[in-house]
Design an enzyme around this catalytic site. Structure first.
Site: not given
Ligand code: SDX
Length: 431
Positions: A308, A366
């Site tokens: 998140h 989710d």
């Molecule tokens: C919702 O914003 C809100 O409030 C949203 C929400 C709401 O109520 O409105 O809470 C609802 O959208 C919840 C999130 C649902 N999405 C998912 O579950 C999809 C999987 N999650 C990711 O795509 C990700 O965690 C996000 C999109 C939710 C957050 O992404 P960020 O904040 O942009 O973080 P990032 O992509 O920069 O990740 C930081 C690191 C990265 O690695 P590095 O580049 O630092 O090496 O963590 C890794 C990412 O690769 N990472 C993951 C991961 N999520 C982040 N690695 C593996 N699996 C994951 N799920």
């Protein structure tokens, strides 16, 4: 805005600029950079808005480190246990918990706006039967502005109020109709003798051929899912609604834009993607394979339902959702649901893995919601429409707060331009 006199000092090319700072009632201080470009000729740079407050708000507060979510100061776990969705809608919209009379009036107003204009039924007929329900919702919700002209003038507080009630009331009807259309069953009309969640379940699962009695276990679970998804500060879809509304566009069109944004798998589309991922994993013995893929920099796969932007601890909604999944599946006699077993084992293994611990990746809202929705009989394609139904109150409350703000300006970000500088056109004969 608070009347702090503190400043942040920024030195650029030997000159120091003083930027006002403000303190919130909770959360980080902010630095007001609104005059930075005019004074210093520079932009700030924050793709994805990881460090940017786009507005001030009094509606929802999230502490990502503590895993805390407050709606008008009330913690989400208390609201999920003690309140119900329409009362939470009132709280988000008007700022305080309603008196019994206020609640009765609000519920009556919502109940009496649940039908949609009969002419709108023809809109559904234009879609293919295999259309994703979210595609239908984007279209039909946007089309509300073609039918309810008497509540599109955002300068009129009364029309803003009517549009708010209409959207809260009609979203379940539109979502249920989108579902019915895609499965080839006739639309079911809303019933005024049912509560919000029961009405939605009945419109989704009743058929004209027989009486339908709503299972109270499912309607309570449905109401709780609505409550848990209601609002979440300045998330991507809410920011979309705010930005669209800042131009003065009508609320129906702006909510349609929010639905479009929510559909993405990184946002509200994650509940569908998560359940499909859990089903693809299938059995606990395949979990290590998927965790390895999630950690692989060269593999675009991410663990759906994990991570998140704000929460760097457990998403408090996921905790309530996990408890509700246990309760609902046990009451339905499917506590040995294989998908739930995979989800629990996946959570256990991921949280024990340094990759997820170091990056502070925890289950989000989710991760467990889809398991409950599947057990209730919904196809995965209906998971995000249900999220959209619930989040409408958040979009509308944030919209209402913004439109009433005397500081309202059209949102217009700038950029770090890296394209071609000025050059003359070259005739095709010379290329
Ligand atoms: C919702 O914003 C809100 O409030 C949203 C929400 C709401 O109520 O409105 O809470 C609802 O959208 C919840 C999130 C649902 N999405 C998912 O579950 C999809 C999987 N999650 C990711 O795509 C990700 O965690 C996000 C999109 C939710 C957050 O992404 P960020 O904040 O942009 O973080 P990032 O992509 O920069 O990740 C930081 C690191 C990265 O690695 P590095 O580049 O630092 O090496 O963590 C890794 C990412 O690769 N990472 C993951 C991961 N999520 C982040 N690695 C593996 N699996 C994951 N799920």
């Amino acid at each position: 805005m608070s009347d702090d006199k503190r400043v942040a000092k920024l030195e650029i090319a030997g000159k120091t600029y003083e930027l006002p700072m403000y303190s919130p009632t909770a959360g980080p201080d902010v630095i007001d950079i609104r005059k930075l470009y005019a004074d210093a000729g520079v932009f700030t740079y924050d793709p994805g808005y990881t460090s940017t407050a786009s507005c001030d708000s009094t509606i929802t507060f999230i502490d990502g480190d503590k895993g805390e979510l407050l709606h008008r100061g009330y913690p989400i776990d208390q609201l999920a246990e003690k309140s119900h969705y329409l009362e939470v809608c009132y709280l988000l919209l008007y700022g305080e918990l309603p008196s019994p009379a206020q609640l009765e009036d609000f519920e009556s107003r919502v109940t009496n706006h649940t039908m949609i204009h009969e002419q709108m039924h023809f809109l559904f007929r234009g879609f293919r039967r295999d259309a994703h329900p979210m595609a239908i919702m984007v279209g039909v919700v946007g089309a509300l502005s073609a039918f309810y002209h008497d509540s599109t003038d955002i300068t009129d507080p009364w029309q803003r109020e009517v549009a708010s009630i209409r959207l809260i009331a009609k979203m379940p009807t539109i979502a249920a109709m989108a579902y019915k259309y895609t499965i080839g069953q006739p639309f079911e009309y809303p019933r005024n003798d049912l509560d919000y969640a029961s009405n939605f379940l009945r419109m989704c699962f009743a058929v004209p051929a027989e009486n339908f009695v709503v299972n109270p276990i499912l309607s309570r679970a449905m109401d709780r899912i609505f409550t848990l998804h209601a609002d979440h500060e300045q998330n991507a879809s809410t920011s979309t609604v705010r930005l669209a509304s800042s131009s003065g566009a009508n609320p129906f069109a702006c909510v349609a834009a929010g639905i479009a944004c929510l559909w993405g798998p990184a946002h509200g589309g994650a509940n569908q993607a998560c359940l499909e991922m859990l089903q693809e994993i299938g059995t606990p013995d395949r979990i290590p394979e998927f965790i390895a893929r999630a950690k692989d920099k060269d593999d675009p796969f991410r663990l759906m339902g994990f991570g998140h932007r704000v929460y760097k601890n457990f998403d408090p909604r996921a905790k309530v959702m996990k408890q509700s999944a246990d309760e609902v599946l046990e009451l339905l006699g499917v506590e040995n649901n294989p998908t739930l077993q995979v989800a629990k084992e996946l959570e256990k293994q991921a949280l024990a893995d340094p990759y997820f611990a170091d990056k502070k990746l925890f289950p989000n809202v989710d991760f467990y919601s889809g398991i409950i929705l599947e057990a209730m009989g919904f196809p995965t394609s209906m998971f995000t429409p249900i999220f959209a139904v619930s989040r409408t109150i958040g979009w509308i409350s944030q919209w209402k707060e913004m439109i009433a703000d005397p500081q309202l300006k059209i949102g217009r970000p700038r950029q770090l331009y890296k394209g071609a500088t000025l050059r003359d056109y070259v005739d095709i004969e010379k290329r």
